[in-house]
Design an enzyme around this catalytic site. Structure first.
Site, mmCIF file in Angstrom:
data_model
loop_
_atom_site.group_PDB
_atom_site.id
_atom_site.type_symbol
_atom_site.label_atom_id
_atom_site.label_comp_id
_atom_site.label_asym_id
_atom_site.label_seq_id
_atom_site.Cartn_x
_atom_site.Cartn_y
_atom_site.Cartn_z
ATOM 1 N NE ARG A 78 -4.347 -1.552 2.015
ATOM 2 C CZ ARG A 78 -5.108 -2.190 2.909
ATOM 3 N NH1 ARG A 78 -4.891 -1.767 4.038
ATOM 4 N NH2 ARG A 78 -6.104 -2.671 2.466
ATOM 5 C CD GLU A 103 -1.877 -2.690 -3.738
ATOM 6 O OE1 GLU A 103 -1.357 -2.415 -2.958
ATOM 7 O OE2 GLU A 103 -1.426 -2.714 -5.036
ATOM 8 N N GLY A 104 -7.176 -1.442 -1.362
ATOM 9 C CA GLY A 104 -7.954 -0.509 -0.206
ATOM 10 C C GLY A 104 -8.373 0.809 -0.489
HETATM 11 N N1 COS Z 1 -1.632 -7.706 9.498
HETATM 12 C C1 COS Z 1 -1.702 -8.797 10.181
HETATM 13 N N2 COS Z 1 -2.893 -8.977 10.613
HETATM 14 C C2 COS Z 1 -3.993 -8.133 10.466
HETATM 15 C C3 COS Z 1 -3.919 -7.049 9.714
HETATM 16 C C4 COS Z 1 -2.444 -6.792 9.216
HETATM 17 N N3 COS Z 1 -2.317 -5.627 8.533
HETATM 18 N N4 COS Z 1 -5.041 -6.210 9.816
HETATM 19 C C5 COS Z 1 -5.672 -7.026 10.404
HETATM 20 N N5 COS Z 1 -5.121 -8.270 10.853
HETATM 21 C C6 COS Z 1 -5.861 -9.281 11.856
HETATM 22 C C7 COS Z 1 -6.509 -8.440 12.876
HETATM 23 O O1 COS Z 1 -5.620 -8.254 14.071
HETATM 24 C C8 COS Z 1 -7.540 -9.704 13.390
HETATM 25 O O2 COS Z 1 -7.018 -10.643 14.002
HETATM 26 P P1 COS Z 1 -7.705 -11.284 15.450
HETATM 27 O O3 COS Z 1 -8.977 -11.933 14.818
HETATM 28 O O4 COS Z 1 -6.664 -12.360 15.722
HETATM 29 O O5 COS Z 1 -7.917 -10.220 16.179
HETATM 30 C C9 COS Z 1 -8.090 -10.128 11.890
HETATM 31 O O6 COS Z 1 -6.947 -9.859 11.136
HETATM 32 C C10 COS Z 1 -9.113 -9.296 11.552
HETATM 33 O O7 COS Z 1 -9.045 -8.196 11.396
HETATM 34 P P2 COS Z 1 -10.212 -6.975 11.363
HETATM 35 O O8 COS Z 1 -11.179 -7.360 12.717
HETATM 36 O O9 COS Z 1 -9.498 -5.455 11.460
HETATM 37 O O10 COS Z 1 -10.979 -7.386 9.824
HETATM 38 P P3 COS Z 1 -12.291 -6.707 9.237
HETATM 39 O O11 COS Z 1 -12.935 -7.767 8.530
HETATM 40 O O12 COS Z 1 -13.143 -5.538 10.016
HETATM 41 O O13 COS Z 1 -11.559 -5.836 7.817
HETATM 42 C C11 COS Z 1 -10.414 -4.238 6.597
HETATM 43 C C12 COS Z 1 -10.468 -4.994 7.913
HETATM 44 C C13 COS Z 1 -11.714 -3.629 6.321
HETATM 45 C C14 COS Z 1 -9.347 -3.251 7.014
HETATM 46 C C15 COS Z 1 -9.806 -5.163 5.453
HETATM 47 O O14 COS Z 1 -10.706 -6.078 5.200
HETATM 48 C C16 COS Z 1 -9.401 -4.599 4.322
HETATM 49 O O15 COS Z 1 -8.166 -3.961 4.502
HETATM 50 N N6 COS Z 1 -10.328 -4.327 3.122
HETATM 51 C C17 COS Z 1 -9.668 -3.955 1.963
HETATM 52 C C18 COS Z 1 -9.328 -4.793 1.201
HETATM 53 C C19 COS Z 1 -8.248 -4.736 -0.001
HETATM 54 O O16 COS Z 1 -7.415 -3.811 0.052
HETATM 55 N N7 COS Z 1 -8.737 -4.957 -1.227
HETATM 56 C C20 COS Z 1 -7.966 -4.822 -2.256
HETATM 57 C C21 COS Z 1 -7.257 -5.948 -3.053
HETATM 58 S S1 COS Z 1 -5.783 -5.803 -3.975
HETATM 59 S S2 COS Z 1 -6.362 -4.467 -5.468
#
Ligand code: COS
Length: 386
Positions: A245, A366-367
């Site tokens: 990112r 990528e988000g």
């Molecule tokens: N590194 C390691 N672990 C991570 C992390 C990271 N960067 N981000 C989250 N986690 C872990 C969390 O700690 C959590 O772990 P526990 O369950 O053990 O507590 C778990 O993963 C779930 O995280 P979270 O609750 O934050 O997940 P959500 O479903 O609420 O979603 C978002 C988080 C919305 C931020 C995520 O889905 C996202 O980034 N979406 C965008 C996707 C994207 O970029 N798509 C483009 C693809 S490429 S074009």
């Protein structure tokens, strides 16, 4: 002449300065003459050239571990290539993102099978995470990978997959069901020649690059295709995005720098109201705003890259800030550059018109910007005493 003064910032070492200068000179020759009429062919040519001349070595570690990913180098590469052409940046970046889960989580055999090829530009990589019903909501992806003997059978659909249609390998995220939501996903390496994988649609976008929809129909892979452990898929996706990112922000910065140079050149030479455009205070205000946003974006990008390179385990907040600010700022800078160019700025094929189309997707892929705000807010709130 692009501003190079940022290369003296303390984030960089001599090797970074030398890299940026050398790649800039390379791109001036090797990006300029690409024929864009056939996007797939143009992308293949760029990957081959970047690989042949050694630039793709920076997108993944060497198998013996002696060469590692350096996020500052990745960011400088994207910034530099983006200044020369959006597709050159795309070709470079996707080798890194596509192979990213293998670089970060692959075992020795997986790395040996694929990374020498992606680093040489002889295999094209893709990151297959997004689905139509669950774009930003990764925890809810519906593609499944069902255990079958030693291996897995993948069924489902992936959408908006960059390099979909020309890739040789796809890293595919699917639900294996160890737990509901984020904890029940896994990542797999799928070779493009797997008979269970087909590309069912090619997608045209305003800044053309290879993009497609993938169908997995009883797509069988061996146990050796699994990256990390079953159930680690969400963490693998997010950790990969934490690295890449920041570099999306860097690509936006490259587009902004190019737009800025075009705008300054235009304002300095265009005669208006008895002088040059640049004599007008309102134009000077635009130039000041653009310069400020570019430096602020660069500081956030290289802060995030440096922090990761110094060994930080998580840079979610820094990377999200860099991507969010740099992509939004670049959109404003490029819009202002179009304004300073007047009618010429919206003429098809003009550099600022192309940048205007190039930048838009970076605020989504990528988000999306909205997701980066979520990531930043969660990081702040989880570290504050509430
Ligand atoms: N590194 C390691 N672990 C991570 C992390 C990271 N960067 N981000 C989250 N986690 C872990 C969390 O700690 C959590 O772990 P526990 O369950 O053990 O507590 C778990 O993963 C779930 O995280 P979270 O609750 O934050 O997940 P959500 O479903 O609420 O979603 C978002 C988080 C919305 C931020 C995520 O889905 C996202 O980034 N979406 C965008 C996707 C994207 O970029 N798509 C483009 C693809 S490429 S074009």
């Amino acid at each position: 002449m692009p501003d190079r003064s940022f290369l003296t910032w303390p984030f960089f070492e001599d090797r970074h300065r030398a890299f940026a200068e050398k790649l800039d000179a390379w791109a001036a020759v090797n990006v300029a003459d690409i024929d864009h009429h056939d996007t797939d062919a143009a992308c293949r040519t760029l990957v081959a050239r970047l690989g042949k001349d050694g630039w793709l070595k920076h997108t993944a570690p060497s198998v013996d571990g002696s060469e590692r990913i350096d996020v500052r180098t990745l960011a400088l590469a994207r910034e530099t290539l983006a200044r020369h052409g959006g597709l050159a940046d795309f070709a470079f970046a996707m080798q890194g993102l596509g192979a990213g889960p293998i670089s970060l989580f692959g075992n020795d055999a997986q790395k040996a099978a694929w990374l020498p090829k992606t680093r040489a530009g002889t295999a094209i990589a893709a990151f297959a995470l997004t689905e139509a019903p669950s774009g930003s909501d990764v925890a809810n992806i519906t593609t499944t990978a069902t255990r079958d003997g030693d291996g897995y059978v993948i069924d489902g659909e992936k959408y908006w997959i960059s390099n979909g249609g020309i890739a040789d390998l796809y890293v595919v995220f699917a639900r294996t069901g160890e737990a509901p939501g984020a904890r029940g996903l896994s990542a797999f390496i799928v070779s493009a020649d797997n008979p269970g994988l087909s590309v069912t649609e090619r997608i045209d976008v305003i800044a053309p690059h290879p993009l497609g929809r993938l169908r997995f129909d009883k797509c069988r892979v061996g146990a050796d295709a699994l990256l990390g452990k079953a159930g680690d898929g969400f963490k693998i996706a997010m950790s990969t995005l934490d690295v890449f990112r920041t570099t999306v922000g860097a690509a936006a910065l490259g587009f902004a720098r190019r737009a800025f140079d075009e705008a300054v050149q235009r304002a300095s030479t265009r005669k208006m109201f008895g002088g040059a455009l640049a004599d007008l205070q309102m134009v000077q205000a635009h130039i000041a705003d653009m310069a400020l946003e570019i430096d602020a974006a660069a500081l956030l990008i290289y802060r995030a890259a440096w922090t990761k390179d110094m060994g930080a385990a998580r840079v979610s907040r820094e990377a999200a800030m860099a991507k969010l600010y740099a992509t939004e700022a670049a959109q404003r800078v490029i819009d202002t550059a179009v304004q300073i160019h007047g009618g010429d700025g919206v003429r098809s094929g003009h550099p600022v018109e192309m940048l205007y189309r190039d930048i838009r997707a970076l605020r989504i892929y990528e988000g999306a910007s909205d997701i980066q705000k979520l990531v930043i807010a969660r990081a702040v709130l989880s570290s504050s005493e509430r």
